[in-house]
Design an enzyme around this catalytic site. Sequence first.
Site, PDB file in Angstrom:
ATOM      1  N   ASP A  83       0.837  -1.197   0.000  1.00  0.00           N
ATOM      2  CA  ASP A  83       0.000   0.000   0.000  1.00  0.00           C
ATOM      3  C   ASP A  83       0.878   1.255   0.000  1.00  0.00           C
ATOM      4  O   ASP A  83       2.037   1.210   0.401  1.00  0.00           O
ATOM      5  CB  ASP A  83      -0.887   0.029   1.244  1.00  0.00           C
ATOM      6  CG  ASP A  83      -1.876  -1.123   1.251  1.00  0.00           C
ATOM      7  OD1 ASP A  83      -2.179  -1.648   0.171  1.00  0.00           O
ATOM      8  OD2 ASP A  83      -2.330  -1.484   2.351  1.00  0.00           O
TER       9      ASP A  83
HETATM   10  N1  URA Z   1      -1.243  -5.945   3.780  1.00  0.00           N
HETATM   11  C1  URA Z   1      -1.748  -4.679   3.778  1.00  0.00           C
HETATM   12  O1  URA Z   1      -2.790  -4.429   4.339  1.00  0.00           O
HETATM   13  N2  URA Z   1      -1.047  -3.729   3.139  1.00  0.00           N
HETATM   14  C2  URA Z   1       0.135  -3.958   2.530  1.00  0.00           C
HETATM   15  O2  URA Z   1       0.734  -3.034   1.987  1.00  0.00           O
HETATM   16  C3  URA Z   1       0.647  -5.259   2.551  1.00  0.00           C
HETATM   17  C4  URA Z   1      -0.072  -6.240   3.180  1.00  0.00           C
END
Ligand code: URA
Length: 240
Positions: A106
Amino acid sequence: MKNKRLDNLIANETSLSRKQATELIKKGELLVNGKVVLSASEKVDAENDEIVFCGRRLNCAEHVYIMMNKPKGVLSASSDKKAKTVIDLVPDELRRKGLFPAGRLDKDTTGFILLTDDGEFAHKILSPKNHIYKTYVARIRNPITDDEIKTLERGITLSDGTVFKKCKIKILNDEKNLIEIKICEGKFHQIKRMLQFVNNEVLVLERVKMGNLTIDNVLKPGECRLLTDEELKIIRDFDE
Ligand code: URA
């Protein structure tokens, strides 16, 4: 074997077109094994010849594998019209066509992201079938309980039908709000949605490991370097 044309090679290894590469070659910007070569159609042995273009030695390996410490606020994508992407952060000497992030983090997640131009390798390390676990450290809003850990570790099904397979969780501090979590899938917002399922919330998330390879702590946010063959093997041959 001398089987690669110089203009094709340079177009592959850099962000230049074949035409731009040819112009620079004609200007004397290319050395093969220390000698200037002016003909873009000349063939070289990309594996064994030393090729220096515009003052920098080209990495002519078939594929590149780059470890990056992804900073906050950057997209895990190859390109974006507005936002900065992890590929934008790759310095020129490591840049080549077809580079993409193997898996997504993310925008607000930090840590280990692998960039490559090798689709087969990316598929291998990302496919849940291969059980190559990715390890994250999460700071969460509320202390996690043993029951919540058991629930998440067994695997869960969200109300929209999304299934998250089993995972492994370790508590890292006395307050029980810093946890290590290992997953072998990479579904959208997976860890955030897993913690939401048990009425908790991820406040900070960092990926620290892919397979058995830990991120090099010398890399500052936004920095990257090539992986060694040994490091690639550590990721690929993940075994618990
Ligand atoms: N899980 C999440 O919620 N975000 C990420 O970036 C990676 C795994």
